[in-house]
Design a protein around this motif. Structure first.
Motif, PDB file in Angstrom:
ATOM      1  N   HIS A  54       0.866  -1.182   0.000  1.00 54.63           N
ATOM      2  CA  HIS A  54       0.000   0.000   0.000  1.00 54.63           C
ATOM      3  C   HIS A  54       0.901   1.230   0.000  1.00 54.63           C
ATOM      4  O   HIS A  54       1.707   1.426   0.913  1.00 54.63           O
ATOM      5  CB  HIS A  54      -0.900  -0.011   1.239  1.00 54.63           C
ATOM      6  CG  HIS A  54      -2.040   0.940   1.134  1.00 54.63           C
ATOM      7  ND1 HIS A  54      -3.237   0.764   1.778  1.00 54.63           N
ATOM      8  CD2 HIS A  54      -2.190   2.110   0.444  1.00 54.63           C
ATOM      9  CE1 HIS A  54      -4.059   1.756   1.514  1.00 54.63           C
ATOM     10  NE2 HIS A  54      -3.443   2.592   0.710  1.00 54.63           N
ATOM     11  N   TYR A  56       1.230   5.448  -0.312  1.00 53.24           N
ATOM     12  CA  TYR A  56       0.474   6.666  -0.073  1.00 53.24           C
ATOM     13  C   TYR A  56       1.082   7.835  -0.848  1.00 53.24           C
ATOM     14  O   TYR A  56       2.292   8.063  -0.810  1.00 53.24           O
ATOM     15  CB  TYR A  56       0.442   6.996   1.424  1.00 53.24           C
ATOM     16  CG  TYR A  56      -0.304   5.963   2.236  1.00 53.24           C
ATOM     17  CD1 TYR A  56      -1.670   6.100   2.488  1.00 53.24           C
ATOM     18  CD2 TYR A  56       0.343   4.834   2.728  1.00 53.24           C
ATOM     19  CE1 TYR A  56      -2.367   5.146   3.215  1.00 53.24           C
ATOM     20  CE2 TYR A  56      -0.340   3.873   3.461  1.00 53.24           C
ATOM     21  CZ  TYR A  56      -1.697   4.034   3.697  1.00 53.24           C
ATOM     22  OH  TYR A  56      -2.376   3.083   4.428  1.00 53.24           O
ATOM     23  N   ARG A  71      -1.954  -1.382  -4.014  1.00 58.23           N
ATOM     24  CA  ARG A  71      -2.906  -0.438  -3.430  1.00 58.23           C
ATOM     25  C   ARG A  71      -2.247   0.945  -3.294  1.00 58.23           C
ATOM     26  O   ARG A  71      -1.102   1.044  -2.854  1.00 58.23           O
ATOM     27  CB  ARG A  71      -3.368  -0.923  -2.056  1.00 58.23           C
ATOM     28  CG  ARG A  71      -4.188  -2.203  -2.089  1.00 58.23           C
ATOM     29  CD  ARG A  71      -4.486  -2.702  -0.691  1.00 58.23           C
ATOM     30  NE  ARG A  71      -3.270  -3.137  -0.024  1.00 58.23           N
ATOM     31  CZ  ARG A  71      -3.222  -3.527   1.248  1.00 58.23           C
ATOM     32  NH1 ARG A  71      -4.303  -3.513   1.987  1.00 58.23           N
ATOM     33  NH2 ARG A  71      -2.082  -3.918   1.781  1.00 58.23           N
ATOM     34  N   SER A  73      -3.148   5.263  -2.211  1.00 57.73           N
ATOM     35  CA  SER A  73      -4.055   6.293  -1.692  1.00 57.73           C
ATOM     36  C   SER A  73      -3.495   7.644  -2.101  1.00 57.73           C
ATOM     37  O   SER A  73      -2.310   7.919  -1.871  1.00 57.73           O
ATOM     38  CB  SER A  73      -4.164   6.208  -0.165  1.00 57.73           C
ATOM     39  OG  SER A  73      -4.768   4.993   0.237  1.00 57.73           O
ATOM     40  N   ARG A  75      -4.522  12.032  -2.700  1.00 57.88           N
ATOM     41  CA  ARG A  75      -5.449  13.157  -2.626  1.00 57.88           C
ATOM     42  C   ARG A  75      -5.326  13.886  -3.957  1.00 57.88           C
ATOM     43  O   ARG A  75      -4.255  14.366  -4.328  1.00 57.88           O
ATOM     44  CB  ARG A  75      -5.129  14.076  -1.446  1.00 57.88           C
ATOM     45  CG  ARG A  75      -5.279  13.376  -0.098  1.00 57.88           C
ATOM     46  CD  ARG A  75      -5.411  14.385   1.034  1.00 57.88           C
ATOM     47  NE  ARG A  75      -6.647  15.168   0.920  1.00 57.88           N
ATOM     48  CZ  ARG A  75      -7.840  14.772   1.367  1.00 57.88           C
ATOM     49  NH1 ARG A  75      -7.971  13.582   1.950  1.00 57.88           N
ATOM     50  NH2 ARG A  75      -8.898  15.551   1.238  1.00 57.88           N
ATOM     51  N   ALA A 140     -10.209  12.196  -1.501  1.00 63.63           N
ATOM     52  CA  ALA A 140      -9.392  11.068  -1.061  1.00 63.63           C
ATOM     53  C   ALA A 140      -9.738   9.870  -1.936  1.00 63.63           C
ATOM     54  O   ALA A 140     -10.833   9.319  -1.852  1.00 63.63           O
ATOM     55  CB  ALA A 140      -9.656  10.759   0.411  1.00 63.63           C
ATOM     56  N   ASP A 142      -8.653   6.070  -3.160  1.00 67.67           N
ATOM     57  CA  ASP A 142      -7.849   4.904  -2.830  1.00 67.67           C
ATOM     58  C   ASP A 142      -8.390   3.708  -3.590  1.00 67.67           C
ATOM     59  O   ASP A 142      -9.570   3.648  -3.928  1.00 67.67           O
ATOM     60  CB  ASP A 142      -7.862   4.626  -1.320  1.00 67.67           C
ATOM     61  CG  ASP A 142      -9.258   4.271  -0.820  1.00 67.67           C
ATOM     62  OD1 ASP A 142     -10.163   5.122  -0.934  1.00 67.67           O
ATOM     63  OD2 ASP A 142      -9.446   3.142  -0.330  1.00 67.67           O
ATOM     64  N   ASN A 197     -15.017   2.976  -0.777  1.00 71.76           N
ATOM     65  CA  ASN A 197     -14.874   4.429  -0.866  1.00 71.76           C
ATOM     66  C   ASN A 197     -16.246   5.031  -1.146  1.00 71.76           C
ATOM     67  O   ASN A 197     -16.955   4.582  -2.049  1.00 71.76           O
ATOM     68  CB  ASN A 197     -13.889   4.786  -1.980  1.00 71.76           C
ATOM     69  CG  ASN A 197     -13.486   6.252  -1.950  1.00 71.76           C
ATOM     70  OD1 ASN A 197     -14.321   7.149  -2.020  1.00 71.76           O
ATOM     71  ND2 ASN A 197     -12.191   6.500  -1.846  1.00 71.76           N
TER      72      ASN A 197
END
Length: 251
Positions: A54, A56, A71, A73, A75, A140, A142, A197
């Protein structure tokens, strides 16, 4: 015709029937083993899915080199005016589209990350697109990375040019062709928005179409059929032998 005696039982084996039975049993055993192999492959896929890293807020270069199922995430902000509708998408038996929006963020260096937001129903009139409102502002996002096939099976080759209006309906997201033909700086991957989500539309992203347990169940069925074929053949052979003995006794 061969005669086989097992204890007090007598079996009269027809060569042709024996050959066909053995061939059928071999095929069914092979199919059972193939189902087991497929189950193991599906389990490996599910394990990779569960253990995927994951990341970010990756930048464009990092995203472009991510492996499928990773995965991430981020913004980002969606382009609310430009989006794609992937045609011929089925959800619970209904025909519709997948909505692919274009996400941008400062880390993306001017490139757009295609984001599959989920499924919307198609109308009766194919010339009219469904009314879609994309969320505004920083969001957000993801989900998991999907790498579209570079050579998809299509009934007709797609060609892309800068559109006069949006949205654009496509058969398949051929990202390289979209980038070149429509002159949009797209990343070479698609983000499948996570099912939990709250943004977007209804969506289901199954890891595998058929679970390993289903493959194993089919394997058991094939092995069971092989055993049944073996039993039926020898029972039938024994019954024929008993009939022949009865005729010999009468004579």
């Amino acid at each position: 015709m061969a005669v086989l005696r097992v204890g007090s039982l007598l079996f009269r084996l027809h060569p042709g029937a024996l050959l066909v039975t053995l061939l059928a049993i071999a095929i069914m055993v092979k199919l059972g083993l193939w189902q087991i192999d497929r189950g193991l492959e599906k389990q490996a896929i599910m394990d990779r899915h569960a253990d995927a890293p994951h990341i970010y807020q990756p930048n464009a270069q990092t995203i472009a080199h991510l492996e499928a199922d990773t995965r991430i995430s981020v913004r980002a902000t969606l382009d609310t005016e430009r989006y794609f509708l992937i045609d011929n998408q089925i959800l619970h038996g209904r025909a519709g589209y997948h909505v692919v929006a274009l996400a941008t963020a400062p880390e993306f260096d001017g490139e757009y990350l295609p984001v599959n937001l989920g499924w919307v129903a198609a109308g009766i009139d194919r010339s009219t697109f469904p009314e879609i409102t994309l969320p505004e502002g920083e969001l957000a996002l993801d989900g998991r990375i999907r790498i579209p096939s570079s050579r998809p099976f299509l009934l007709q080759e797609q060609t892309f040019t800068p559109p006069e209006s949006w949205p654009v309906r496509i058969q398949f997201p051929e990202l390289d062709k979209l980038r070149e033909g429509m002159r949009i700086p797209l990343m070479p991957v698609i983000l499948l928005l996570a099912e939990d989500n709250p943004l977007g539309f209804p969506r289901e992203w199954p890891v595998v179409v058929m679970t390993p347990q289903r493959h194993y169940a089919y394997a058991v069925q094939w092995f069971g059929l092989a055993i049944a074929a073996f039993v039926v053949f020898f029972v039938a052979s024994r019954l024929r032998a008993k009939d022949d003995d009865a005729k010999s006794y009468e004579e």
